[in-house]
Scaffold this motif. Structure first.
Motif, PDB file in Angstrom:
ATOM      1  N   ARG A 537      25.293 -22.846  19.335  1.00 31.56           N
ATOM      2  CA  ARG A 537      24.942 -22.136  18.105  1.00 31.56           C
ATOM      3  C   ARG A 537      24.614 -23.126  16.990  1.00 31.56           C
ATOM      4  N   GLY A 538      25.323 -24.269  16.983  1.00 27.70           N
ATOM      5  CA  GLY A 538      25.103 -25.281  15.965  1.00 27.70           C
ATOM      6  C   GLY A 538      23.719 -25.901  16.008  1.00 27.70           C
ATOM      7  N   LEU A 539      23.027 -25.800  17.163  1.00 29.93           N
ATOM      8  CA  LEU A 539      21.656 -26.297  17.222  1.00 29.93           C
ATOM      9  C   LEU A 539      20.759 -25.550  16.241  1.00 29.93           C
ATOM     10  N   LEU A 540      21.017 -24.268  16.062  1.00 30.84           N
ATOM     11  CA  LEU A 540      20.233 -23.490  15.113  1.00 30.84           C
ATOM     12  C   LEU A 540      20.527 -23.919  13.682  1.00 30.84           C
ATOM     13  N   PHE A 541      21.768 -24.288  13.409  1.00 26.02           N
ATOM     14  CA  PHE A 541      22.110 -24.828  12.094  1.00 26.02           C
ATOM     15  C   PHE A 541      21.313 -26.109  11.830  1.00 26.02           C
ATOM     16  N   LEU A 542      21.260 -27.005  12.823  1.00 28.00           N
ATOM     17  CA  LEU A 542      20.505 -28.250  12.651  1.00 28.00           C
ATOM     18  C   LEU A 542      19.006 -27.986  12.563  1.00 28.00           C
ATOM     19  N   ALA A 543      18.552 -26.979  13.297  1.00 27.07           N
ATOM     20  CA  ALA A 543      17.129 -26.634  13.217  1.00 27.07           C
ATOM     21  C   ALA A 543      16.782 -26.023  11.862  1.00 27.07           C
ATOM     22  N   LYS A 544      17.734 -25.289  11.297  1.00 26.07           N
ATOM     23  CA  LYS A 544      17.500 -24.648   9.994  1.00 26.07           C
ATOM     24  C   LYS A 544      17.121 -25.679   8.939  1.00 26.07           C
ATOM     25  N   TYR A 545      17.701 -26.884   9.047  1.00 29.76           N
ATOM     26  CA  TYR A 545      17.456 -27.929   8.054  1.00 29.76           C
ATOM     27  C   TYR A 545      16.593 -29.063   8.620  1.00 29.76           C
ATOM     28  N   ASP A 546      15.799 -28.725   9.658  1.00 21.68           N
ATOM     29  CA  ASP A 546      14.773 -29.620  10.197  1.00 21.68           C
ATOM     30  C   ASP A 546      15.337 -30.929  10.730  1.00 21.68           C
ATOM     31  N   ILE A 547      16.584 -30.917  11.167  1.00 23.07           N
ATOM     32  CA  ILE A 547      17.153 -32.079  11.841  1.00 23.07           C
ATOM     33  C   ILE A 547      16.833 -32.002  13.325  1.00 23.07           C
ATOM     34  N   VAL A 548      16.724 -30.785  13.850  1.00 24.49           N
ATOM     35  CA  VAL A 548      16.386 -30.508  15.247  1.00 24.49           C
ATOM     36  C   VAL A 548      15.143 -29.631  15.264  1.00 24.49           C
ATOM     37  N   THR A 549      14.299 -29.857  16.257  1.00 18.07           N
ATOM     38  CA  THR A 549      13.127 -29.012  16.474  1.00 18.07           C
ATOM     39  C   THR A 549      13.326 -28.247  17.769  1.00 18.07           C
ATOM     40  N   ILE A 550      13.070 -26.951  17.723  1.00 17.41           N
ATOM     41  CA  ILE A 550      13.191 -26.091  18.902  1.00 17.41           C
ATOM     42  C   ILE A 550      11.845 -26.056  19.619  1.00 17.41           C
ATOM     43  N   LEU A 551      11.843 -26.263  20.954  1.00 19.31           N
ATOM     44  CA  LEU A 551      10.623 -26.293  21.763  1.00 19.31           C
ATOM     45  C   LEU A 551      10.730 -25.286  22.908  1.00 19.31           C
ATOM     46  N   PRO A 552       9.662 -24.592  23.280  1.00 19.42           N
ATOM     47  CA  PRO A 552       8.467 -24.438  22.452  1.00 19.42           C
ATOM     48  C   PRO A 552       8.699 -23.389  21.374  1.00 19.42           C
ATOM     49  N   ARG A 553       7.826 -23.291  20.429  1.00 23.24           N
ATOM     50  CA  ARG A 553       7.978 -22.300  19.369  1.00 23.24           C
ATOM     51  C   ARG A 553       7.175 -21.060  19.754  1.00 23.24           C
ATOM     52  N   ASN A 554       7.809 -20.149  20.433  1.00 27.33           N
ATOM     53  CA  ASN A 554       7.131 -18.916  20.869  1.00 27.33           C
ATOM     54  C   ASN A 554       7.348 -17.844  19.822  1.00 27.33           C
ATOM     55  N   ARG A 555       6.479 -17.744  18.904  1.00 25.09           N
ATOM     56  CA  ARG A 555       6.640 -16.771  17.820  1.00 25.09           C
ATOM     57  C   ARG A 555       5.654 -15.623  18.034  1.00 25.09           C
ATOM     58  N   GLN A 556       6.177 -14.445  18.279  1.00 18.54           N
ATOM     59  CA  GLN A 556       5.354 -13.261  18.467  1.00 18.54           C
ATOM     60  C   GLN A 556       5.329 -12.498  17.149  1.00 18.54           C
ATOM     61  N   ILE A 557       4.314 -12.722  16.379  1.00 20.03           N
ATOM     62  CA  ILE A 557       4.218 -12.094  15.060  1.00 20.03           C
ATOM     63  C   ILE A 557       3.288 -10.895  15.181  1.00 20.03           C
ATOM     64  N   ALA A 558       3.795  -9.725  14.841  1.00 18.03           N
ATOM     65  CA  ALA A 558       2.979  -8.515  14.950  1.00 18.03           C
ATOM     66  C   ALA A 558       1.816  -8.577  13.972  1.00 18.03           C
ATOM     67  N   SER A 559       0.681  -8.130  14.439  1.00 23.71           N
ATOM     68  CA  SER A 559      -0.504  -8.142  13.572  1.00 23.71           C
ATOM     69  C   SER A 559      -0.509  -6.875  12.718  1.00 23.71           C
TER      70      SER A 559
END
Length: 559
Positions: A537-559
Motif C-alpha cells: 500500500r505504501g507504494l501508492l504513497f510514494l507514487a503520490k509524491y512522484d518518488i515511485v512511478t507505477i508501470l504501465p499506466r493503464n488509464r481508462q478515461i471515459a470519453s
C-alpha cells in the motif's frame, strides 16, 4: 478461568477533574475494589487510551497497588484479549466490540462484558438496539446495575426485535444475555468519626444539637435531579418541629452562574432551614462529609439515573435514607428498615412520544430531553416531609435505621461481595465459550462489519485502476533525495499507521534502487509477513509524491 482484561481509559476512572461524574466515581471505586478483592493471580489491563505504559501503571498504582503480576495489552492487540479470556468494558457498547472482534477473526477467543450506567442518551440507546444485529455470542454479557434498568433494556430490545420481525421478516433475532450485578463501594471509605463530625460542624457553623440532612451530588436540575421538591419537603418538616434543621448540599455545578441560581432558588423555598453548601469534589470531602449528617436525602426524579451510588454510600456511613421510590434506589434502601422510599408518579406509557421525537430530531438537547421528563415526574412531597419529620424527631429511629443500613451496605454492596459476582460471571462466560469451541474449533463469522467496510472496497469504483501484487513499479528518475524532502512536510506525511514506518520507507527506496523494475509483491516479500500489505500500500504513497512511478499506466478515461 474467571479473569478479564479491564478496559482502562483513565478518563473513566479519574475523579480528580473539575467535572466529576457518577460513572467516574463508580469506575475508580470498581478498580480499587477489583484490585483489593479479585482472586486472580494475574491482572490484565487494556490500554485503550494508548497511554505510555509507565504512565498507565502509575495511574493504576495511585488508585490501588496491583499487588500481583500484570500485563498491559496494547490498544490494537485484540489477540491479547484472547490471552486474558474476557474483556470488561466500562460502557454498554457491546455491539461495537463484537463487530471489532469478528472483523479481527477472534470471535471464539474471548468474551465481552459491558455495563450500563446512564441509558437515556441517544448513543447508549443505539448501542443497546444494535446488540440485536451485531455478532453477539452466547459468551457475551451486558451487566445491568439494577432491576429497573434491566427492565428498561429489555423493553428496548423487545421493541427493536418487533421492528425487525415486522419490517424485515426477521426470524432469527439473537437474544443478548443480560446479568444484574449492582454497583459496589469500598464501605470502609465511608466510616464516620466523632472528630470529623465536630470539625465539619465547626466549619459550617452548625451546633451539636442541630439535625443535619445531607445531599451529595451534582447541582444540575436538568440531568441529575430537581432540588426544589427536596427544599419544599424540608421546609414543611422544619416548620413542624422545634429542632433546628440544617440542609448540607455537598456537590458541584457546571458553572458558577448555574450553581448560584441553583442555591438561590433552593434557599427561597426553605427559609426556615439552615442552608449550607460544600464543594463535594475533593476526595477528602467526598469521604468525610458524611460525618456531619444525621440523615440522607435524595429525591431522584431523572431517567438518566440507573442505580445511584450515594444512597449506599450514606448507608455505609450509618445514615438512614429518605429517597424517592425510583429505579435503582429500589434495590438499595428497604422501606421502613434502612430508611424510607417515597412514592413517585410519571405519565403513562405513550405520553412522551413528542419528547422522544424532538430529541431524535435534535430539537431538544440531551439535558433538555431528560430535564423535560424530570419535570413530568412527581415525588410525593407530603410523604417526604413526614419521613423527614419522623427521623428528625426520633434519634432512636435514626440510630436503628442507620445501623441496619450500615450492615446492609457491608453485606450486599461492599466490593468484597460484588467482585466475586463478576468473577463468577466471567467463569461462566469462559465455560460457554470453551464448550462452543469444543464443537467448532475454527474461528467463525470472519466477515467484517458491513457498516464499516474497507474504504477501498466501498469506494472501489472511484479510481481508474487498482494496485495489485503484479503491478510493476520503479523509482522515478531524477528524484534523488525526494523522500528526505517529503518527510519534512507535515501535509505530505500525515496518515499515521496507514503508512509504512520511516525505516520501512527508506528500505523500500533502497531496494527499488537495486532493480530497475519490480512488482509490488516482489518488493513486499523482503519484509515480515505481517507488514507486507502495508508495504504494498505504501507504494501508492510514494507514487503520490512522484518518488515511485507505477508501470504501465493503464488509464481508462471515459470519453
Amino acid at each position: 478461568m474467571s479473569n478479564a482484561a479491564l478496559y482502562l481509559n483513565p478518563e473513566a476512572y479519574d475523579t480528580t477533574g473539575k467535572a466529576l461524574m457518577g460513572r467516574q466515581s463508580a469506575g475508580e471505586s470498581f478498580l480499587r475494589g477489583y484490585l483489593q478483592h479479585a482472586r486472580t493471580d494475574h491482572a490484565w489491563f487494556w490500554n485503550v487510551a494508548n497511554r505510555p505504559e509507565a504512565d498507565l501503571t502509575a495511574f493504576i498504582e495511585r488508585i490501588n497497588p496491583v499487588g500481583r503480576p500484570s500485563t498491559v495489552i496494547a490498544r490494537h492487540d485484540r489477540a491479547g484479549l484472547g490471552r486474558a479470556g474476557n474483556v470488561f468494558l466500562t460502557n454498554p457498547n457491546l455491539a461495537r466490540e463484537a463487530w471489532a472482534r469478528r472483523t479481527a477473526g477472534l470471535t471464539t477467543t474471548y468474551g465481552i462484558t459491558c455495563i450500563t450506567h446512564t441509558t437515556a442518551s441517544e448513543w447508549v440507546m443505539d448501542s443497546i438496539a444494535n446488540m440485536l444485529t451485531a455478532p453477539i455470542e452466547p459468551w457475551d454479557r451486558l451487566i445491568c446495575t439494577s432491576a429497573a434498568v434491566r427492565a428498561s433494556v429489555e423493553v428496548e430490545l423487545e421493541a427493536v426485535r418487533n421492528d425487525l420481525e415486522i419490517r424485515m421478516g426477521a426470524t432469527r433475532v439473537p437474544e443478548p444475555k443480560l446479568a444484574t450485578i449492582p454497583l459496589g463501594i469500598n464501605t470502609a471509605d465511608f466510616a464516620v468519626t466523632a472528630e470529623q463530625r465536630a470539625e465539619w460542624r465547626r466549619t459550617l457553623d452548625i451546633p451539636d444539637d442541630g439535625v443535619v440532612v445531607l445531599y451529595i451530588g451534582r447541582f444540575n436540575h436538568h440531568a441529575k435531579m430537581n432540588p426544589l421538591p427536596m427544599a419544599m419537603a424540608l421546609e414543611r418538616a422544619a416548620k413542624a418541629t422545634t429542632k433546628k434543621v440544617y440542609w448540607v448540599q455537598a456537590g458541584w455545578g457546571t458553572s458558577p452562574a448555574v450553581e448560584a441560581a441553583y442555591h438561590d432558588q433552593c434557599r427561597k423555598l426553605c427559609p426556615t432551614v439552615g442552608y449550607r453548601v460544600v464543594d463535594g469534589r475533593p476526595a477528602g470531602t467526598r469521604f468525610s462529609i458524611w460525618s456531619v449528617a444525621d440523615l440522607f436525602l435524595s429525591l431522584s426524579d431523572n431517567i438518566q439515573e440507573t442505580f445511584g451510588l450515594t444512597p449506599i454510600e450514606a448507608m455505609a456511613a450509618g445514615l438512614p435514607c429518605v429517597v424517592s421510590d425510583w429505579n435503582g434506589y429500589r434495590d438499595t434502601v428497604r422501606h421502613g428498615v434502612d430508611g424510607f422510599r417515597v412514592s413517585t408518579y410519571a405519565p403513562a406509557s405513550g405520553a412522551g412520544g413528542d419528547l422522544a421525537y424532538r430529541h431524535a430530531n435534535g430539537w431538544l438537547t440531551y439535558d433538555q430531553y431528560v430535564g423535560s421528563a424530570s419535570q413530568l415526574t412527581a415525588v410525593d412531597i407530603g410523604e417526604t416531609a413526614k419521613a423527614l419529620l419522623d427521623l428528625i424527631e426520633d434519634p432512636d429511629l435514626r440510630q436503628g435505621m442507620g445501623e441496619r443500613a450500615r450492615e446492609r451496605a457491608r453485606a450486599i454492596f461492599d466490593w468484597s461481595q460484588v467482585i466475586p459476582q463478576y468473577e463468577a460471571l466471567w467463569a461462566g462466560m469462559t465455560e460457554d465459550r470453551l464448550a462452543a469451541n469444543a464443537v467448532e474449533l475454527t474461528p467463525r463469522n470472519l466477515a467484517p462489519d458491513p457498516r464499516r467496510l474497507d474504504p477501498f472496497h466501498l469506494f472501489g469504483g472511484y479510481p481508474s485502476e487498482w494496485l495489485s501484487p503484479s503491478t510493476m513499479v520503479m523509482l522515478t528518475p531524477g528524484r534523488d533525495g525526494a523522500l528526505d524532502q517529503l518527510l519534512t512536510l507535515s501535509m505530505g506525511t500525515h496518515g499515521g499507521n496507514a503508512l509504512p514506518t520511516v525505516p520501512e520507507l527508506r528500505t523500500m527506496v533502497d531496494r527499488l534502487a537495486e532493480r530497475p523494475q519490480i512488482t509490488a509483491a516482489e518488493l513486499a516479500e523482503r519484509f515480515p509477513e505481517g507488514r507486507r500489505s502495508t508495504v504494498q500500500r505504501g507504494l501508492l504513497f510514494l507514487a503520490k509524491y512522484d518518488i515511485v512511478t507505477i508501470l504501465p499506466r493503464n488509464r481508462q478515461i471515459a470519453s
